[in-house]
Scaffold this motif. Structure first.
Motif, mmCIF file in Angstrom:
data_model
loop_
_atom_site.group_PDB
_atom_site.id
_atom_site.type_symbol
_atom_site.label_atom_id
_atom_site.label_comp_id
_atom_site.label_asym_id
_atom_site.label_seq_id
_atom_site.Cartn_x
_atom_site.Cartn_y
_atom_site.Cartn_z
ATOM 1 N N THR A 5 -41.189 -38.859 79.319
ATOM 2 C CA THR A 5 -41.141 -39.560 80.602
ATOM 3 C C THR A 5 -40.864 -41.039 80.362
ATOM 4 O O THR A 5 -41.522 -41.677 79.545
ATOM 5 N N GLN A 284 -47.047 -44.941 90.662
ATOM 6 C CA GLN A 284 -47.595 -44.576 91.978
ATOM 7 C C GLN A 284 -47.295 -43.135 92.354
ATOM 8 O O GLN A 284 -48.125 -42.440 92.923
ATOM 9 N N GLY A 285 -46.113 -42.640 92.019
ATOM 10 C CA GLY A 285 -45.764 -41.284 92.389
ATOM 11 C C GLY A 285 -45.916 -40.270 91.258
ATOM 12 O O GLY A 285 -45.509 -39.116 91.393
ATOM 13 N N LEU A 286 -46.516 -40.694 90.155
ATOM 14 C CA LEU A 286 -46.653 -39.809 88.996
ATOM 15 C C LEU A 286 -47.804 -38.823 89.207
ATOM 16 O O LEU A 286 -48.918 -39.228 89.583
ATOM 17 N N SER A 287 -47.562 -37.542 88.962
ATOM 18 C CA SER A 287 -48.623 -36.540 89.105
ATOM 19 C C SER A 287 -49.637 -36.650 87.974
ATOM 20 O O SER A 287 -49.357 -37.259 86.950
ATOM 21 N N ASN A 288 -50.788 -35.998 88.169
ATOM 22 C CA ASN A 288 -51.837 -36.015 87.131
ATOM 23 C C ASN A 288 -51.345 -35.315 85.868
ATOM 24 O O ASN A 288 -50.824 -34.209 85.943
ATOM 25 N N ARG A 289 -51.548 -35.951 84.740
ATOM 26 C CA ARG A 289 -51.117 -35.331 83.496
ATOM 27 C C ARG A 289 -51.727 -36.090 82.310
ATOM 28 O O ARG A 289 -52.248 -37.176 82.468
#
Length: 290
Positions: A5, A284-289
């Motif tokens: 990413t 801000q728009g990144l999912s949990n990971r």
């Protein structure tokens, strides 16, 4: 599954205009940086009070027989930043009685003009400090120490504190003493060769105002040589450490902003200095990971 990413990072640099404070127990700065092409010039001066431990204060011994020897201002050296090969020339003054320190105020290191302290008369000759020699031992009847910066003050200053001041006038109380003596001001010459900041600790036992004298404690012919100390109190002594930056014409000033100016170069200087803002919009728009 492992995925790569990429997140874009936006940075910009700002001048730190907050009122950074150097507190009584902190190391204070003293000296000058004159030729830093990245951050420019820095000058650091110290203003502080050294006082008797209690009032009314008496110089031990028989006052009528007291013979003044000398007065020495001693500062506790805790390290340096910069170039140790060039000497620093330091000056010692009396703070003007019309601009005394507020003992209960923590002054900003880059304090505004309303807090400026005027310097009164010089208390002694300027001294050249060889930073490389500050770890040398000082050994005499009263000292077995290292890391001391010592100013021998004028003879009339020693007489003032040993003979002229006593428990009926200056040494009567703390408030009275402050009307007689507002404290010490230490500055550094801004010569082109000087390029170091000394770290000085006022609360350390190495910092003191030593008054050397001899007297007859019994009034007899035998005389006793002694020393009296005035020291710094973290509760009742005022102090201020003025640290001024001049970044004009430097690399850093070209990249500082007051609003937002994204830049690939950032400049971080210890306070009072600069700070960097880092923004990562993609978070801000990144999912949990993990």
């Amino acid at each position: 599954n492992t995925r790569d990413t990429l997140l874009g990072v936006i940075t910009d640099s700002f001048e730190d205009t907050d009122s950074t404070r150097i507190y009584k127990g902190d190391n204070h700065l003293l000296g000058t940086i004159t030729n830093d092409p990245v951050f420019g010039k820095t000058t650091a001066s110290m203003f502080f009070e050294l006082k008797p431990g209690s009032y009314p204060y008496y110089i031990p011994g028989n006052k009528d027989s007291l013979v003044v020897d000398s007065a020495v201002l001693i500062l506790s050296y805790r390290g340096f930043y910069g170039d140790s090969t060039q000497p620093l020339r330091l000056n010692v003054f009396e703070i003007d009685k019309n601009t005394p320190l507020d003992i209960f105020h923590a002054y900003p290191a880059n304090y505004p003009a309303s807090f400026n302290f005027n310097m009164g008369q010089s208390l002694g000759n300027s001294i050249n400090v060889d930073i490389r020699r500050l770890g040398d031992s000082v050994k005499n009847r009263y000292e077995d120490a290292t890391n001391q910066i010592r100013f021998r003050l004028r003879a009339d200053v020693a007489k003032r504190f040993l003979k002229d001041y006593d428990s009926t006038n200056a040494y009567l109380s703390d408030s009275v003493f402050r009307t007689y003596f507002a404290g010490f001001a230490i500055t550094a010459n801004t010569g082109t060769a000087a390029n170091a900041l000394l770290k000085i600790n006022l609360a350390d036992t190495n910092t003191k105002f030593a008054l050397y004298y001899s007297s007859s404690s019994t009034g007899a012919t035998k005389r006793d040589t002694s020393v009296a100390y005035l020291k710094f109190s973290t509760s009742y002594s005022g102090d201020a450490n003025l640290v001024l930056r001049d970044r004009s014409g430097t690399d850093a000033v070209k990249h500082l902003t007051t609003t937002a100016k994204p830049d690939s170069l950032v400049y971080v200087q210890t306070t009072p200095g600069t700070y960097v803002r880092i923004k990562i919009p993609g978070l801000q728009g990144l999912s949990n990971r993990i």
